[in-house]
Design an enzyme around this catalytic site. Structure first.
Site, PDB file in Angstrom:
ATOM      1  N   LYS A  22      16.890-105.230  92.731  1.00 39.60           N
ATOM      2  CA  LYS A  22      17.667-104.430  93.243  1.00 39.60           C
ATOM      3  C   LYS A  22      17.448-103.217  94.098  1.00 39.60           C
ATOM      4  CE  LYS A  22      21.061-102.133  90.881  1.00 39.60           C
ATOM      5  NZ  LYS A  22      21.252-100.647  91.287  1.00 39.60           N
ATOM      6  N   ASN A  23      16.549-102.295  93.128  1.00 41.93           N
ATOM      7  CA  ASN A  23      16.258-100.962  93.477  1.00 41.93           C
ATOM      8  C   ASN A  23      15.163-100.705  94.398  1.00 41.93           C
ATOM      9  OD1 ASN A  23      18.406-100.262  91.954  1.00 41.93           O
ATOM     10  ND2 ASN A  23      17.276 -99.427  90.200  1.00 41.93           N
ATOM     11  N   ARG A  94      25.886 -95.733  96.205  1.00 41.59           N
ATOM     12  CA  ARG A  94      25.397 -94.734  96.231  1.00 41.59           C
ATOM     13  C   ARG A  94      24.124 -94.795  97.044  1.00 41.59           C
ATOM     14  NH1 ARG A  94      25.620 -90.492  93.976  1.00 41.59           N
ATOM     15  NH2 ARG A  94      23.312 -90.162  94.105  1.00 41.59           N
ATOM     16  N   CYS A 118      29.264 -90.585  89.754  1.00 40.05           N
ATOM     17  CA  CYS A 118      29.558 -91.824  89.330  1.00 40.05           C
ATOM     18  C   CYS A 118      29.518 -91.690  87.583  1.00 40.05           C
ATOM     19  CB  CYS A 118      28.509 -92.957  89.690  1.00 40.05           C
ATOM     20  SG  CYS A 118      26.889 -92.461  88.699  1.00 40.05           S
ATOM     21  N   ARG A 123      25.105 -86.827  89.961  1.00 39.46           N
ATOM     22  CA  ARG A 123      24.382 -87.353  90.985  1.00 39.46           C
ATOM     23  C   ARG A 123      24.231 -86.659  92.332  1.00 39.46           C
ATOM     24  NH1 ARG A 123      24.054 -93.058  89.639  1.00 39.46           N
ATOM     25  NH2 ARG A 123      22.314 -93.313  91.003  1.00 39.46           N
ATOM     26  N   PRO A 124      23.807 -85.392  92.279  1.00 41.27           N
ATOM     27  CA  PRO A 124      23.768 -84.586  93.606  1.00 41.27           C
ATOM     28  C   PRO A 124      22.616 -85.020  94.307  1.00 41.27           C
ATOM     29  CG  PRO A 124      22.600 -83.375  91.652  1.00 41.27           C
ATOM     30  CD  PRO A 124      23.309 -84.566  91.044  1.00 41.27           C
ATOM     31  N   ASP A 126      20.858 -82.680  96.545  1.00 36.28           N
ATOM     32  CA  ASP A 126      20.345 -81.361  96.894  1.00 36.28           C
ATOM     33  C   ASP A 126      19.101 -81.441  97.168  1.00 36.28           C
ATOM     34  OD1 ASP A 126      20.413 -81.797  93.810  1.00 36.28           O
ATOM     35  OD2 ASP A 126      19.351 -79.967  94.066  1.00 36.28           O
ATOM     36  N   LEU A 127      18.119 -82.294  96.446  1.00 38.16           N
ATOM     37  CA  LEU A 127      16.598 -82.530  96.641  1.00 38.16           C
ATOM     38  C   LEU A 127      16.467 -83.009  98.181  1.00 38.16           C
ATOM     39  CD1 LEU A 127      15.484 -83.265  92.927  1.00 38.16           C
ATOM     40  CD2 LEU A 127      15.390 -81.046  94.229  1.00 38.16           C
ATOM     41  N   ASP A 308      17.138 -96.755  83.031  1.00 38.94           N
ATOM     42  CA  ASP A 308      17.979 -97.955  83.136  1.00 38.94           C
ATOM     43  C   ASP A 308      17.731 -98.934  82.163  1.00 38.94           C
ATOM     44  OD1 ASP A 308      17.414 -97.964  86.887  1.00 38.94           O
ATOM     45  OD2 ASP A 308      18.776 -96.815  85.608  1.00 38.94           O
ATOM     46  N   ARG A 400      26.947-106.013  90.235  1.00 42.07           N
ATOM     47  CA  ARG A 400      26.246-105.321  91.242  1.00 42.07           C
ATOM     48  C   ARG A 400      24.608-105.518  91.134  1.00 42.07           C
ATOM     49  NH1 ARG A 400      27.576 -99.205  91.057  1.00 42.07           N
ATOM     50  NH2 ARG A 400      25.797 -99.353  92.426  1.00 42.07           N
TER      51      ARG A 400
HETATM   52  C1  EPZ Z   1      17.622 -94.514  91.177  1.00 41.67           C
HETATM   53  O1  EPZ Z   1      18.752 -93.693  91.252  1.00 41.67           O
HETATM   54  C2  EPZ Z   1      18.090 -95.806  90.899  1.00 41.67           C
HETATM   55  N1  EPZ Z   1      18.893 -96.329  91.405  1.00 41.67           N
HETATM   56  C3  EPZ Z   1      18.840 -95.680  89.326  1.00 41.67           C
HETATM   57  O2  EPZ Z   1      19.313 -97.101  88.888  1.00 41.67           O
HETATM   58  C4  EPZ Z   1      18.046 -95.129  88.400  1.00 41.67           C
HETATM   59  O3  EPZ Z   1      18.669 -94.812  87.103  1.00 41.67           O
HETATM   60  C5  EPZ Z   1      17.500 -93.759  88.986  1.00 41.67           C
HETATM   61  O4  EPZ Z   1      16.836 -93.911  90.163  1.00 41.67           O
HETATM   62  C6  EPZ Z   1      16.464 -93.088  87.886  1.00 41.67           C
HETATM   63  O5  EPZ Z   1      15.183 -94.032  87.750  1.00 41.67           O
HETATM   64  C7  EPZ Z   1      18.375 -96.961  92.857  1.00 41.67           C
HETATM   65  O6  EPZ Z   1      17.289 -97.109  92.932  1.00 41.67           O
HETATM   66  C8  EPZ Z   1      19.216 -97.344  93.865  1.00 41.67           C
HETATM   67  P1  EPZ Z   1      17.184 -90.000  90.853  1.00 41.67           P
HETATM   68  P2  EPZ Z   1      18.666 -92.308  92.125  1.00 41.67           P
HETATM   69  O7  EPZ Z   1      17.411 -89.593  91.984  1.00 41.67           O
HETATM   70  O8  EPZ Z   1      17.647 -92.241  93.185  1.00 41.67           O
HETATM   71  C9  EPZ Z   1      19.107 -85.774  89.602  1.00 41.67           C
HETATM   72  C10 EPZ Z   1      20.514 -98.712  88.081  1.00 41.67           C
HETATM   73  O9  EPZ Z   1      21.110 -98.825  86.940  1.00 41.67           O
HETATM   74  N2  EPZ Z   1      18.995 -85.595  91.035  1.00 41.67           N
HETATM   75  O10 EPZ Z   1      15.871 -90.254  90.368  1.00 41.67           O
HETATM   76  O11 EPZ Z   1      20.129 -91.816  92.385  1.00 41.67           O
HETATM   77  C11 EPZ Z   1      20.058 -86.751  89.236  1.00 41.67           C
HETATM   78  O12 EPZ Z   1      21.244 -86.011  89.208  1.00 41.67           O
HETATM   79  C12 EPZ Z   1      20.867 -97.366  88.925  1.00 41.67           C
HETATM   80  O13 EPZ Z   1      19.968 -99.655  88.598  1.00 41.67           O
HETATM   81  C13 EPZ Z   1      19.130 -84.264  91.603  1.00 41.67           C
HETATM   82  O14 EPZ Z   1      19.374 -83.394  90.625  1.00 41.67           O
HETATM   83  O15 EPZ Z   1      18.003 -91.438  90.832  1.00 41.67           O
HETATM   84  C14 EPZ Z   1      19.444 -87.308  87.994  1.00 41.67           C
HETATM   85  O16 EPZ Z   1      19.891 -86.504  86.876  1.00 41.67           O
HETATM   86  C15 EPZ Z   1      21.523 -96.314  87.948  1.00 41.67           C
HETATM   87  N3  EPZ Z   1      19.110 -83.900  92.925  1.00 41.67           N
HETATM   88  C16 EPZ Z   1      18.032 -87.511  88.278  1.00 41.67           C
HETATM   89  O17 EPZ Z   1      17.753 -86.481  89.272  1.00 41.67           O
HETATM   90  C17 EPZ Z   1      18.827 -84.964  93.552  1.00 41.67           C
HETATM   91  O18 EPZ Z   1      18.963 -84.440  95.036  1.00 41.67           O
HETATM   92  C18 EPZ Z   1      17.633 -88.669  88.440  1.00 41.67           C
HETATM   93  O19 EPZ Z   1      18.301 -89.108  89.836  1.00 41.67           O
HETATM   94  C19 EPZ Z   1      18.660 -86.079  93.461  1.00 41.67           C
HETATM   95  C20 EPZ Z   1      18.564 -86.350  92.076  1.00 41.67           C
END
Ligand code: EPZ
Length: 420
Positions: A22-23, A94, A118, A123-124, A126-127, A308, A400
């Site tokens: 999925k991811n 998302r 969520c 889940r910001p 900003d990056l 995950d 999902r």
């Molecule tokens: C991806 O989410 C996955 N989703 C998530 O899987 C997975 O848990 C996550 O990566 C971490 O491995 C998909 O790939 C569709 P992140 P993503 O950006 O991209 C912070 C599942 O169960 N952050 O790596 O949203 C954020 O708050 C889902 O399949 C910022 O602060 O994850 C979090 O604490 C759940 N600012 C951390 O980084 C930003 O701009 C990880 O987020 C972006 C993220």
């Protein structure tokens, strides 16, 4: 909303085929927007998230054909007739935010609803936005939307340091950089296997990318990219979920269509808790040799232990010999499964981002609620091993990210059925 009824105590036996990731497919479907030519994607998992992403990119003007029988999707984004991703879809999925990069790259503008939070965290994004600004986009944030536009319709390369190796930010910026003017370097990039799969898809389209899978990814922008074909990588989290269920129920299963390399952190922990894991080229066999030994787990970005899989291993250690300590470092609220496991008699104490789990001989079946995708998977695992009957409610969360999960488990001998 649907529920699963599970009668616990049956060891999982036999073999199962793992679906595609999925991811990995979600960012790849979004990346199809980069070209007017046709992209063919094989081994599509039948997941609600995939249908939602297909709906989103077709709303933007892509012609999407899904052939469920042959498990293929073709996407032809000849012209993008819309540049807006509305809140209804973005709040549901998302990953919809991932269309921002390709839209900016292809048409120089994007209006995308802010995903909002969520259950597992705020889940910001900003990056993502800081990276787009570094590449020359002007970002306005208002009324729940991000409006991004490139003054001269084109992004330019930049060196971007991610404060956190965000998977989504890496994917969004990687796809945006493919058509940017000049070189982009993403430092402290995420190195998850799904990033590597996305990069291999983009390179087949004609992108110039090096370093995917490491913490520094270099992209030299090109004028255009072409259509291509791609087979999606196996879903390492689905595989890890089944491994955990087999280990906990004292079973013996062989999973096909896996990349053992992607599962090393999970394999290491299951072995540490006393299980036998046998790795093949594209298979992995799990034998539940004994009651699990307690574990200490701390989630980290890849190649660390995946967040995950945290809920699934939390459920697993509820049955372990001894006290386990599980620290969730990635998301601020990813212990929603704990209260539900407590309803089954689990002895878990949560202190901030740390869960202390006193293992029990067994848990009692109970009515529990899936609060999010992986929490739902954790409750299925607990129900498969618990004494008595467990009813898991709100299973739309599970649909999902897990394709036909009850059918696959039934074929492995589990007593599980879906009721609507
Ligand atoms: C991806 O989410 C996955 N989703 C998530 O899987 C997975 O848990 C996550 O990566 C971490 O491995 C998909 O790939 C569709 P992140 P993503 O950006 O991209 C912070 C599942 O169960 N952050 O790596 O949203 C954020 O708050 C889902 O399949 C910022 O602060 O994850 C979090 O604490 C759940 N600012 C951390 O980084 C930003 O701009 C990880 O987020 C972006 C993220």
């Amino acid at each position: 909303m649907g529920a699963f009824i599970i009668h616990g105590g049956k060891p999982l036996m036999g073999s199962a085929l793992i679906s595609s990731s999925k991811n990995a497919i979600l960012p790849i479907l979004s990346a199809c927007l980069l070209t007017a030519e046709e992209c063919l994607i094989r081994q599509i998992p039948g997941l609600d998230d995939v249908s939602d992403m297909c709906e989103l990119i077709s709303n933007l003007g892509a012609n999407v054909k899904v052939n469920g029988r042959s498990r293929k999707i073709t996407v032809s984004a000849q012209s993008l007739t819309a540049h807006t991703a509305g809140y209804e879809l973005v709040s549901k999925l998302r990953a919809s935010f991932l269309v921002t990069g390709p839209l900016l790259a292809r048409v120089g503008t994007a209006k995308v609803a802010l995903p909002g939070g969520c259950p597992i965290g705020s889940r910001p994004v900003d990056l993502h936005l800081k990276g787009f600004e570094a590449m020359g986009a002007i970002i306005e944030n208002g009324h729940g939307f991000i409006e991004a536009r490139c003054p001269d319709k084109k992004l330019h390369g930049a060196t971007i340091y991610l404060d956190f190796p965000s998977v989504g930010a890496t994917e969004n910026l990687l796809t945006a950089a493919v058509l940017a003017e000049g070189r982009t370097i993403i430092e402290n990039a995420a190195s998850e296997p799904e990033i590597v799969d996305l990069a291999s898809f983009l390179v087949k389209m004609g992108a110039k990318i090096s370093g995917a899978g490491t913490d520094t990814i270099t992209i030299d922008g090109v004028d255009k990219v072409n259509g291509t074909e791609h087979t999606i990588m196996p879903d390492r989290i689905e595989a890890g979920t089944f491994m955990t269920a087999a280990a906990l129920t004292g079973g013996d299963i062989t999973l096909k269509n896996v990349v053992p390399e992607h599962l090393k952190p999970v394999t290491a922990k299951l072995r540490e808790s006393g299980m036998e894991i046998i790795e093949g080229n594209d298979t992995i066999r799990v034998k539940g040799e004994r009651r699990p030994l307690a574990l200490d787990i701390k989630t980290h970005p890849f190649p660390g232990f995946p967040t995950d899989m945290q809920a699934q291993l939390s459920a697993y250690t509820c049955f372990a010999e001894g006290t386990s300590v599980i620290v969730e470092t990635i998301f601020e609220n990813r212990f929603m499964h704990v209260n539900e496991l407590r309803r089954m008699g689990a002895q878990i104490r949560v202190d901030g981002r740390t869960a202390i789990i006193e293992g029990m001989e067994t848990l009692q079946g109970a009515q529990v609620r899936a609060t999010d995708l992986r929490a739902g998977a954790a409750l299925i695992i607990a129900g498969l091993a618990a004494t008595g009957t467990t009813e898991v409610l709100d299973i739309h969360h599970i649909d999902r990210g897990y394709e036909f999960i009850e059918n696959k488990l039934q074929r492995l001998g589990a007593d599980i059925r879906r009721i609507s």
